[in-house]
Design an enzyme around this catalytic site. Structure first.
Site, PDB file in Angstrom:
ATOM      1  CG  ASN A 195      61.952  23.764 -41.227  1.00  0.00           C
ATOM      2  OD1 ASN A 195      62.318  24.930 -41.354  1.00  0.00           O
ATOM      3  ND2 ASN A 195      61.923  23.157 -40.033  1.00  0.00           N
ATOM      4  N   GLY A 206      57.672  32.067 -29.967  1.00  0.00           N
ATOM      5  CA  GLY A 206      58.159  30.860 -30.627  1.00  0.00           C
ATOM      6  C   GLY A 206      57.972  30.967 -32.130  1.00  0.00           C
ATOM      7  CB  CYS A 207      59.385  33.217 -34.538  1.00  0.00           C
ATOM      8  SG  CYS A 207      59.005  33.807 -36.198  1.00  0.00           S
ATOM      9  CB  ALA A 208      62.260  28.336 -34.170  1.00  0.00           C
ATOM     10  CG  ASP A 232      56.467  18.756 -35.678  1.00  0.00           C
ATOM     11  OD1 ASP A 232      56.578  19.646 -34.824  1.00  0.00           O
ATOM     12  OD2 ASP A 232      55.743  18.863 -36.687  1.00  0.00           O
ATOM     13  CG  ASP A 262      55.143  21.651 -28.366  1.00  0.00           C
ATOM     14  OD1 ASP A 262      55.383  22.851 -28.146  1.00  0.00           O
ATOM     15  OD2 ASP A 262      54.270  21.261 -29.159  1.00  0.00           O
ATOM     16  CB  ILE A 263      60.238  24.821 -27.811  1.00  0.00           C
ATOM     17  CG1 ILE A 263      61.379  23.871 -28.176  1.00  0.00           C
ATOM     18  CG2 ILE A 263      60.794  26.074 -27.118  1.00  0.00           C
ATOM     19  CD1 ILE A 263      62.335  24.414 -29.219  1.00  0.00           C
ATOM     20  CE  LYS A 295      52.222  25.456 -33.430  1.00  0.00           C
ATOM     21  NZ  LYS A 295      53.064  25.811 -34.598  1.00  0.00           N
ATOM     22  CE  LYS A 324      52.296  22.898 -30.307  1.00  0.00           C
ATOM     23  NZ  LYS A 324      53.474  23.169 -31.142  1.00  0.00           N
TER      24      LYS A 324
END
Length: 409
Positions: free
Chosen positions: A210, A273-275, A279, A310-311, A341, A345
Site C-alpha cells: 500500500n 498500531g500506526c502501520a 489485510d 490482526d495485530i 473498528k 478490536k
C-alpha cells in the site's frame, strides 16, 4: 529518577582523586536509562583507565581534541550537539579555572564552550583550594552564566584534611542530574509503535502493498522519546532515517510484524498500531516469476488470498494488555468506520484520517485527524505530522493515565 530515561549525558572526568567515583556514577546513570558518553582529560587517565569507563558506559571514551578519526566529522562539535546535558564530575579547581576563563585547550573545555546543553559541575578538591578566593570567584562567574554546581560535600579528604571539597556521592549527583529534566507525560513508560506498510510476496519479483510512507509513525516515535518514553518501533519497508534513541525492528510482511510485536509486547504500557498492515496475503508464494499464459485469452489472473493476523486486536486481547491506540485510514464514512473498528478490536483509542484527500495522509508531510475514544471525539486540524504527533500523544496521555487509574481502583 525516571527522567533520565533516554537522556544523552556527556560525562566529563577530570584529573582528581575523586575520578574513581566516576565509575559508580556511570553505573548509576546507565541504570536509570541514560546514554552516557565519557570525555576524559589527559590527567584523568592517571587516576582511572579509559577502558574501565568504556566498559561501564558501553560507549567509546573520548580523549583527544585533535583525534584524526573524530575530527573528520568534527567530533567535539558532534558531541556538543548530541548532549542533552554535560556533567563534569569530578570538576577540579584547574578545570573550573580554565572553563571560567573561556579556554578551549582540550576536548572537554572545547565541548563545554560549543554545547547548547545545560552544564553541571561536581567540584572535587582540597578544602583549602575550594576556599581560595580565586576558586570562589571562578565558581561565582560560572554560576552567573547559568552553570549548575552540585556540591561539594563536607568531610574527610584523601589528603587527610577535613572540610568542604569532597565530590558528592554518585547517587546524589545522579539525583541532581535527573532533576535537571522536567517530568514529561510518558516519563518511564514503554511504548511500542508499528510503522509503514507491509509487503506480501506473490512471487520472487512481485508483492502486494500500500501507499503508507511511515512518516506519521516515525513522528510519533520521536515525539514519544521527547515525552520521556522508552520506544520500540516495528517498521515495515520505508525510506526514512531511523529516529534516534529508539529500538527499531525492521520487518517486511504482516506476519513478521505480528511476530515482532508479540515478541516485544511484554512490559509495554502503550501500543500504537500506526502501520498500514496488509489485510490479506497470497495463500502460496510462487517459487518462480509468474509468466503470461498465451492460452488465457481473457487476460485474467486469479490470486487466492488468506487473511493476515490482526495485530492490534491480538494485542488488545492479551490478559495484561497495554493501552491500545489504533489508526484508521478511510476513504468514506471515516468517523463511523473508525468507531466500529475501535469497538470491534477492543482498542482504547483510535486516530482516524481521510486518505481520499491526496493533500494529506499517505506520503504527505501534513495530516489532519480525528481522535476517538469512549466519550471523546476530538479533531486536530491540518498540521505537519511532527506537530500532530505531539498533539496526539498529549490526548493519548490523558486517556492512558485515566485508564491506568481506573484499573487500579
Amino acid at each position: 529518577m525516571q527522567r533520565l530515561c533516554n537522556k544523552r549525558v556527556v560525562l566529563g572526568v577530570t584529573g582528581g582523586i575523586a575520578a574513581y567515583k566516576s565509575a559508580e556514577l556511570i553505573r548509576s546513570l546507565c541504570k536509570l536509562g541514560a546514554d552516557v558518553r565519557v570525555v576524559m582529560t589527559k590527567s584523568a587517565c592517571e587516576f582511572i583507565t579509559p577502558l574501565t569507563l568504556q566498559a561501564l558506559s558501553h560507549n567509546p571514551v573520548h580523549l583527544d581534541l585533535l583525534d584524526t578519526d573524530a575530527e573528520a566529522a568534527m567530533g567535539h562539535i558532534e558531541l556538543a550537539k548530541w548532549a542533552d546535558i554535560v556533567l563534569v564530575a569530578p570538576a577540579t579547581a584547574n578545570f573550573i579555572a580554565r572553563l571560567a576563563g573561556g579556554q578551549a585547550n582540550d576536548l572537554l573545555t572545547t565541548l563545554c564552550l560549543a554545547t547548547a546543553a545545560p552544564i553541571c559541575l561536581a567540584p572535587a578538591m582540597n578544602q583549602g583550594m575550594w576556599r581560595d578566593v580565586t576558586t570562589q570567584e571562578n565558581i561565582g562567574k560560572l554560576a552567573e552564566k547559568g552553570l549548575k554546581i552540585f556540591g561539594p560535600a563536607d568531610g574527610s579528604q584523601a589528603c587527610g584534611d577535613i572540610g568542604p571539597g569532597r565530590m558528592l556521592d554518585p547517587e546524589l549527583i545522579t539525583l541532581h542530574t535527573a532533576e535537571m529534566f522536567k517530568h514529561d507525560i510518558f516519563t518511564g513508560r514503554s511504548v511500542l509503535i508499528t510503522a509503514g506498510p507491509t509487503r506480501e510476496d506473490i512471487d520472487p519479483v512481485r508483492y502486494i502493498s500500500n501507499h503508507s510512507s511511515g512518516k506519521m509513525a516515525y513522528a510519533l516515535a520521536e515525539a514519544a522519546v521527547e515525552a520521556g518514553a522508552r520506544v520500540t518501533l516495528v517498521s515495515g519497508p520505508v525510506n526514512i532515517e531511523k529516529p534516534g534513541r529508539v529500538k527499531t525492528i525492521d520487518v517486511v510482511s504482516a506476519q513478521q510484524m505480528h511476530d515482532a510485536v508479540q515478541e516485544n509486547i511484554e512490559g509495554v504500557d502503550i501500543f500504537i498500531g500506526c502501520a498500514a498492515v496488509s489485510d490479506y496475503r497470497p495463500v502460496e508464494i510462487l517459487k518462480d516469476k509468474i509468466k503470461k499464459d498465451p492460452n488465457n485469452t481473457e487476460e485474467i489472473l486469479e490470486l487466492k488470498l488468506v487473511r493476515n493476523p490482526d495485530i492490534a486486536a491480538s494485542v488488545a486481547a492479551l490478559d495484561s494488555a497495554p493501552f491500545v491506540i489504533g489508526f484508521a485510514a478511510e476513504t468514506r464514512n471515516v468517523i463511523e468506520y473508525a468507531a466500529n473498528k475501535m469497538q470491534k478490536k477492543g482498542m482504547n483509542m483510535i486516530v482516524a484520517n481521510d486518505v481520499s484527500d491526496k493533500s494529506i495522509g499517505f506520503s504527505s508531510d501534513v495530516n489532519e485527524v480525528t481522535i476517538l475514544a469512549e466519550g471523546l471525539q476530538k479533531t486536530l486540524p491540518r498540521a505537519s505530522k511532527k506537530v500532530l504527533a505531539r498533539k496526539i500523544l498529549s490526548v493519548a496521555s490523558r486517556g492512558y493515565h485515566q485508564w491506568k487509574r481506573d484499573q487500579e481502583q
